[in-house]
Design a protein around this motif. Structure first.
Motif, PDB file in Angstrom:
ATOM      1  N   GLN A 175      -8.119  -1.897   3.584  1.00 25.62           N
ATOM      2  CA  GLN A 175      -8.834  -1.846   2.307  1.00 25.62           C
ATOM      3  C   GLN A 175      -9.044  -0.411   1.846  1.00 25.62           C
ATOM      4  O   GLN A 175      -8.936  -0.113   0.647  1.00 25.62           O
TER       5      GLN A 175
ATOM      6  N   VAL B  87     -11.090  -1.242  -7.335  1.00 27.06           N
ATOM      7  CA  VAL B  87      -9.697  -1.501  -7.695  1.00 27.06           C
ATOM      8  C   VAL B  87      -9.631  -2.047  -9.117  1.00 27.06           C
ATOM      9  O   VAL B  87      -8.840  -1.596  -9.953  1.00 27.06           O
TER      10      VAL B  87
ATOM     11  N   SER C  80      -2.445  -5.378  -2.474  1.00 28.52           N
ATOM     12  CA  SER C  80      -2.623  -4.956  -1.088  1.00 28.52           C
ATOM     13  C   SER C  80      -4.073  -5.106  -0.659  1.00 28.52           C
ATOM     14  O   SER C  80      -4.378  -5.648   0.409  1.00 28.52           O
ATOM     15  N   SER C  81      -4.992  -4.634  -1.490  1.00 29.98           N
ATOM     16  CA  SER C  81      -6.417  -4.724  -1.173  1.00 29.98           C
ATOM     17  C   SER C  81      -6.861  -6.168  -1.009  1.00 29.98           C
ATOM     18  O   SER C  81      -7.641  -6.496  -0.112  1.00 29.98           O
TER      19      SER C  81
ATOM     20  N   PRO D 128     -14.370  -1.877  -2.102  1.00 30.89           N
ATOM     21  CA  PRO D 128     -13.077  -1.404  -2.609  1.00 30.89           C
ATOM     22  C   PRO D 128     -12.508  -2.287  -3.709  1.00 30.89           C
ATOM     23  O   PRO D 128     -11.935  -1.793  -4.679  1.00 30.89           O
ATOM     24  N   GLU D 129     -12.666  -3.618  -3.588  1.00 36.31           N
ATOM     25  CA  GLU D 129     -12.044  -4.499  -4.577  1.00 36.31           C
ATOM     26  C   GLU D 129     -12.660  -4.331  -5.971  1.00 36.31           C
ATOM     27  O   GLU D 129     -11.964  -4.438  -6.987  1.00 36.31           O
TER      28      GLU D 129
ATOM     29  N   ALA E 165      -6.120   1.282  -0.155  1.00 33.86           N
ATOM     30  CA  ALA E 165      -6.084   1.064  -1.604  1.00 33.86           C
ATOM     31  C   ALA E 165      -7.070   1.981  -2.313  1.00 33.86           C
ATOM     32  O   ALA E 165      -6.778   2.533  -3.382  1.00 33.86           O
ATOM     33  N   ALA E 166      -8.250   2.176  -1.690  1.00 34.98           N
ATOM     34  CA  ALA E 166      -9.241   3.050  -2.303  1.00 34.98           C
ATOM     35  C   ALA E 166      -8.722   4.483  -2.397  1.00 34.98           C
ATOM     36  O   ALA E 166      -8.939   5.175  -3.390  1.00 34.98           O
TER      37      ALA E 166
ATOM     38  N   SER F 125       0.832  -1.198   0.000  1.00 35.03           N
ATOM     39  CA  SER F 125       0.000   0.000   0.000  1.00 35.03           C
ATOM     40  C   SER F 125       0.869   1.251   0.000  1.00 35.03           C
ATOM     41  O   SER F 125       0.586   2.211  -0.717  1.00 35.03           O
TER      42      SER F 125
ATOM     43  N   GLU G   2      -3.907  -3.248  -5.865  1.00 35.55           N
ATOM     44  CA  GLU G   2      -4.812  -4.387  -6.009  1.00 35.55           C
ATOM     45  C   GLU G   2      -4.364  -5.554  -5.138  1.00 35.55           C
ATOM     46  O   GLU G   2      -5.174  -6.184  -4.450  1.00 35.55           O
TER      47      GLU G   2
ATOM     48  N   ARG H 234      -8.370  -7.581   2.343  1.00 38.14           N
ATOM     49  CA  ARG H 234      -9.728  -8.133   2.295  1.00 38.14           C
ATOM     50  C   ARG H 234      -9.777  -9.514   2.926  1.00 38.14           C
ATOM     51  O   ARG H 234     -10.686  -9.831   3.701  1.00 38.14           O
TER      52      ARG H 234
END
Length: 404
Positions: free
Chosen positions: A316, A389, A303-304, A385-386, A319-320, A282, A301, A308
């Motif tokens: 999370q 991403v 990192s998220s 968030p994913e 990353a956003a 991140s 991605e 997660r």
């Protein structure tokens, strides 16, 4: 009137009542059982004795998400502290209190990095007064190692809650107590105790940097990392450069910062530390160490995905926030998603990120127009968030000219 009620109590009820007085702002049943038991009172008896005290209106009970919470009226608490002192128990019972809340903080610490993050943030919020008393008492008593254990356990909580001033004061007090130990102290020369001192020193430098209080933050960080280099603590040597890098974004030589993050990432991977790996990715995604947009989005991605799987909502939303540098409409959705995730996690935005997020918000709003920005921002609040991403990753490869 209180004295009259006191005289009517059996010995066991008197013992529990006077021992309850060491708690600040009440306590849970678990704390009452731990601190009030002993010397004539069995742990299994405490609940029944508390119920009798509540029936006599000498104690009050409230229902909370973490269970019943017992409190003494202010006048009763003051009276019972005098009775506790007269019984010769004040020092021992306070020591039990300090040990209990130190152990509570240590139990909470790892749970602040996963799916129970919000519940434990709220639990520690509830115990703020008791935790402060435990730290003040440990410092006052010269229990330096316990003070270090407590501040190290609470540091991430303070970071997530944005309590930088409290963190700075507390870490400074614990480190001063450790430095004031006599040479013959039981933990003198103990590698584990020295490791706790180093970690507290790294937390202190980082918190001071975030708060803008450190006179020479870069040099302070270098000094701490130099000490870590000679200490046998692989986990600490992985964590310290990462945290200090997060705390000192925009300070010092960017190339050095990039090297530190790269070192942390490699060390976290070697240790199999998934949270640390996600955190270092991140940081790299946020631009520490350079890299083009697509590689940074790839780091975000990964990192998220790690965060997660670990259930860490704070991770999370990092990353956003990073991905807000992408396409403006997606950026607005990401900002909305990040704000919603922060609210759900109960974590304020860290000071180190506010400038970047404010600039991303202003750029997206200026490019889209206020109405379109607000619509996109609102739509992001309902998306995970994913998903965003992946959306941003797709935009990064299209080259459609909407990025700054």
């Amino acid at each position: 009137m209180i004295d009259w009620s006191w005289e009517l109590l059996p010995a066991a009820e008197r013992a529990v009542l006077r021992r309850l007085a060491v708690h600040a702002d009440g306590c849970t049943l678990e704390a009452a059982e731990t601190v009030c038991a002993g010397d004539g009172v069995h742990r299994d008896e405490v609940l029944d004795l508390l119920a009798r005290l509540v029936d006599r209106s000498l104690a009050a009970v409230a229902r909370t998400p973490s269970g019943p919470r017992y409190r003494l009226p202010e006048t009763v608490a003051a009276y019972c502290l005098e009775r506790l002192r007269e019984a010769g128990e004040l020092t021992a019972v306070r020591r039990n209190h300090h040990r209990h809340y130190t152990e509570l903080a240590e139990r909470a610490a790892p749970l602040l990095y996963g799916p129970d993050q919000r519940a434990w943030l709220e639990r520690l919020d509830q115990e703020t007064a008791n935790l402060r008393d435990a730290l003040d008492g440990s410092v006052r008593d010269g229990a330096a190692d316990r003070a270090l254990r407590l501040v190290n356990a609470l540091a991430w909580y303070w970071f997530l809650r944005g309590r930088l001033a409290e963190a700075g004061r507390s870490l400074t007090a614990a480190l001063a107590a450790y430095g004031a130990r006599p040479e013959a102290a039981p933990d003198a020369g103990d590698p584990a105790a020295e490791g706790r001192r180093l970690r507290a020193a790294a937390w202190q430098v980082g918190m001071a940097s975030l708060a803008g209080d450190d006179v020479d933050p870069v040099e302070q960080a270098t000094a701490v990392l130099r000490q870590y280099g000679t200490h046998d603590d692989p986990a600490g040597r992985a964590w310290a450069p990462w945290f200090l890098g997060v705390a000192q974004v925009g300070l010092g030589d960017p190339a050095v910062a990039g090297e530190r993050v790269a070192h942390s990432l490699a060390a976290f991977r070697a240790l199999g530390d998934r949270w640390g790996t996600a955190a270092a990715l991140s940081s790299r995604a946020q631009g520490t160490g350079g890299g083009d947009l697509r590689s940074r989005l790839r780091d975000a991605e990964e990192s998220s995905a790690h965060f997660r799987e670990l259930g860490d909502r704070w991770g999370q939303l990092q990353a956003a926030d990073v991905l807000a540098a992408g396409r403006y409409a997606v950026a607005a959705r990401l900002l909305g998603c990040a704000a919603e995730t922060r609210a759900a996690a109960g974590a304020p935005q860290p000071a180190a990120e506010r400038g970047d997020v404010a600039r991303s918000t202003a750029t997206a709003r200026r490019s889209l127009g206020a109405a379109a920005f607000e619509a996109a921002y609102a739509s992001g609040a309902g998306v995970t968030p994913e998903v965003l991403v992946k959306e941003a990753m797709g935009d990064a490869g299209e080259g459609n000219g909407e990025r700054e």
